[in-house]
Design a protein around this motif. Structure first.
Motif, PDB file in Angstrom:
ATOM      1  N   ASP A  67       0.854  -1.182   0.000  1.00 18.71           N
ATOM      2  CA  ASP A  67       0.000   0.000   0.000  1.00 18.71           C
ATOM      3  C   ASP A  67       0.894   1.238   0.000  1.00 18.71           C
ATOM      4  O   ASP A  67       1.626   1.480   0.957  1.00 18.71           O
ATOM      5  CB  ASP A  67      -0.885  -0.015   1.241  1.00 18.71           C
ATOM      6  CG  ASP A  67      -1.880   1.140   1.262  1.00 18.71           C
ATOM      7  OD1 ASP A  67      -1.756   2.041   0.407  1.00 18.71           O
ATOM      8  OD2 ASP A  67      -2.761   1.157   2.145  1.00 18.71           O
ATOM      9  N   PHE A  68       0.850   2.015  -1.078  1.00 17.15           N
ATOM     10  CA  PHE A  68       1.733   3.166  -1.212  1.00 17.15           C
ATOM     11  C   PHE A  68       1.049   4.472  -0.829  1.00 17.15           C
ATOM     12  O   PHE A  68       1.570   5.551  -1.097  1.00 17.15           O
ATOM     13  CB  PHE A  68       2.271   3.261  -2.647  1.00 17.15           C
ATOM     14  CG  PHE A  68       3.448   2.375  -2.900  1.00 17.15           C
ATOM     15  CD1 PHE A  68       4.723   2.891  -2.995  1.00 17.15           C
ATOM     16  CD2 PHE A  68       3.287   1.006  -3.023  1.00 17.15           C
ATOM     17  CE1 PHE A  68       5.812   2.074  -3.206  1.00 17.15           C
ATOM     18  CE2 PHE A  68       4.365   0.176  -3.239  1.00 17.15           C
ATOM     19  CZ  PHE A  68       5.636   0.708  -3.325  1.00 17.15           C
ATOM     20  N   ALA A  87       1.568  -0.167  -6.234  1.00 15.00           N
ATOM     21  CA  ALA A  87       2.961   0.057  -6.621  1.00 15.00           C
ATOM     22  C   ALA A  87       3.070   0.550  -8.063  1.00 15.00           C
ATOM     23  O   ALA A  87       3.787   1.505  -8.346  1.00 15.00           O
ATOM     24  CB  ALA A  87       3.758  -1.231  -6.435  1.00 15.00           C
ATOM     25  N   TYR A 147       2.009   4.204  -8.469  1.00 10.69           N
ATOM     26  CA  TYR A 147       2.984   5.175  -7.958  1.00 10.69           C
ATOM     27  C   TYR A 147       4.224   5.226  -8.836  1.00 10.69           C
ATOM     28  O   TYR A 147       4.695   6.311  -9.205  1.00 10.69           O
ATOM     29  CB  TYR A 147       3.390   4.830  -6.530  1.00 10.69           C
ATOM     30  CG  TYR A 147       4.379   5.828  -5.960  1.00 10.69           C
ATOM     31  CD1 TYR A 147       3.933   7.026  -5.408  1.00 10.69           C
ATOM     32  CD2 TYR A 147       5.752   5.614  -6.042  1.00 10.69           C
ATOM     33  CE1 TYR A 147       4.824   7.966  -4.921  1.00 10.69           C
ATOM     34  CE2 TYR A 147       6.656   6.545  -5.559  1.00 10.69           C
ATOM     35  CZ  TYR A 147       6.196   7.718  -5.002  1.00 10.69           C
ATOM     36  OH  TYR A 147       7.087   8.660  -4.533  1.00 10.69           O
ATOM     37  N   TYR A 148       4.760   4.063  -9.182  1.00 11.84           N
ATOM     38  CA  TYR A 148       6.030   4.043  -9.906  1.00 11.84           C
ATOM     39  C   TYR A 148       5.892   4.424 -11.374  1.00 11.84           C
ATOM     40  O   TYR A 148       6.891   4.736 -12.020  1.00 11.84           O
ATOM     41  CB  TYR A 148       6.700   2.681  -9.751  1.00 11.84           C
ATOM     42  CG  TYR A 148       7.354   2.529  -8.397  1.00 11.84           C
ATOM     43  CD1 TYR A 148       8.451   3.313  -8.049  1.00 11.84           C
ATOM     44  CD2 TYR A 148       6.862   1.645  -7.456  1.00 11.84           C
ATOM     45  CE1 TYR A 148       9.045   3.212  -6.810  1.00 11.84           C
ATOM     46  CE2 TYR A 148       7.446   1.534  -6.202  1.00 11.84           C
ATOM     47  CZ  TYR A 148       8.546   2.323  -5.892  1.00 11.84           C
ATOM     48  OH  TYR A 148       9.132   2.224  -4.649  1.00 11.84           O
ATOM     49  N   VAL A 168       8.890   6.672  -1.537  1.00 13.05           N
ATOM     50  CA  VAL A 168       7.693   7.528  -1.524  1.00 13.05           C
ATOM     51  C   VAL A 168       8.077   8.879  -0.922  1.00 13.05           C
ATOM     52  O   VAL A 168       8.574   8.947   0.208  1.00 13.05           O
ATOM     53  CB  VAL A 168       6.567   6.872  -0.719  1.00 13.05           C
ATOM     54  CG1 VAL A 168       5.351   7.802  -0.670  1.00 13.05           C
ATOM     55  CG2 VAL A 168       6.186   5.532  -1.346  1.00 13.05           C
TER      56      VAL A 168
END
Length: 287
Positions: free
Chosen positions: A66-67, A78, A81-82, A214
């Motif tokens: 969980d980001f 993931a 976000y990435y 993050v």
């Protein structure tokens, strides 16, 4: 005719080049630079394919992590976000790392010295370099987006405004990274030391700017340090494009701060132009 006289005559011819000739030679130079770029395996891997590889590794390794979670309880995966992070990192690698190392090598192996005695206008040379960065960065971004969608099921935004933001962040980021790469090319003392000098700078920026870690989880003082440099702002701009609005609260200022992104990248663009003007030489100072 002496060497100095020949160089003077060559420079005079360059100065007399018409804009149409400068652009025509610049376009030819872009095509040459792109072909040369894709012929060098280590350059392709460490600048073009590296963000693609890292997106794959992080998305697989942290697939269940969980980001982040917004106020409504929506979680951030993931790959989501990435995707933003690797798009920003790819711009930096394509501009700063690629050009700084490439031009330093050209100084060291005599390529720039030979070009100094040719009729190629200086503006055409730079048009070729910067144009190559735009072409390769655009291809790289397309590949990263395709991988995110096909392999990891990332949903791309449907709002045209998000894509407009993507466009200006991408263009401004590429231009800034390219001129900074030209400016930093004078830092290594030789072509052999170029990678040892440039890569650590690029790597550190990625770690403190929200690419591998993050950004909201970094210490506040480190976030402040990262905010001085352009990569943090490029990554923030990409997060605005690809993340839901609820995650803006995770940013340092509590919002996406698009005007701040534009101002920061514009300042670094001007700084890069000044640095390139002051540091670029056709030959090394010790030649």
């Amino acid at each position: 005719m002496s060497t100095m006289t020949a160089l003077t005559a060559t420079r005079a011819r360059r100065g007399a080049a018409s804009p149409a000739r400068v652009i025509r030679l610049g376009m030819l130079r872009i095509a040459y630079e792109v072909r040369s770029y894709f012929r060098v395996g280590d350059t392709v891997f460490f600048t073009f394919l590296f963000p693609v590889l890292m997106l794959t590794i992080f998305s697989v390794a942290f697939g269940d992590a969980d980001f982040g979670r917004d106020a409504s309880g929506q979680t951030l995966g993931a790959a989501d976000y990435y995707l933003s992070a690797m798009l920003a990192a790819g711009i930096l690698l394509s501009g700063v790392q690629n050009l700084a190392v490439d031009i330093a090598m050209e100084k060291s192996d005599g390529t720039l010295k030979r070009l100094a005695g040719s009729p190629l206008p200086v503006a055409s040379y730079f048009l070729g370099k910067i144009g190559q960065v735009f072409v390769t960065a655009a291809l790289q971004a397309a590949l990263i987006l395709l991988l995110a969608v096909v392999a990891f099921g990332v949903s791309l935004p449907s709002d045209p405004g998000r894509w407009i933001t993507f466009g200006w962040v991408f263009v401004l980021g590429v231009a800034t990274s390219a001129v900074l790469g030209i400016g930093l090319s004078g830092l290594p003392r030789s072509g052999k030391s170029a990678t040892a000098v440039i890569i650590p700078i690029v790597l550190i920026l990625q770690f403190i700017s929200g690419v591998y870690l993050v950004f909201s989880q970094l210490p506040e003082w480190l976030q402040n340090v990262a905010s001085v440099f352009p990569l943090k702002w490029m990554a923030q701009g990409m997060r605005h494009v690809f993340l839901p609005d609820g995650f803006a609260a995770m940013e340092q200022s509590g919002d996406w701060n698009l005007p701040g992104i534009a101002i920061a990248l514009s300042v670094w663009l001007v700084a890069g132009l000044i640095a390139a003007r002051l540091t670029f030489r056709w030959i090394r100072k010790d030649s």
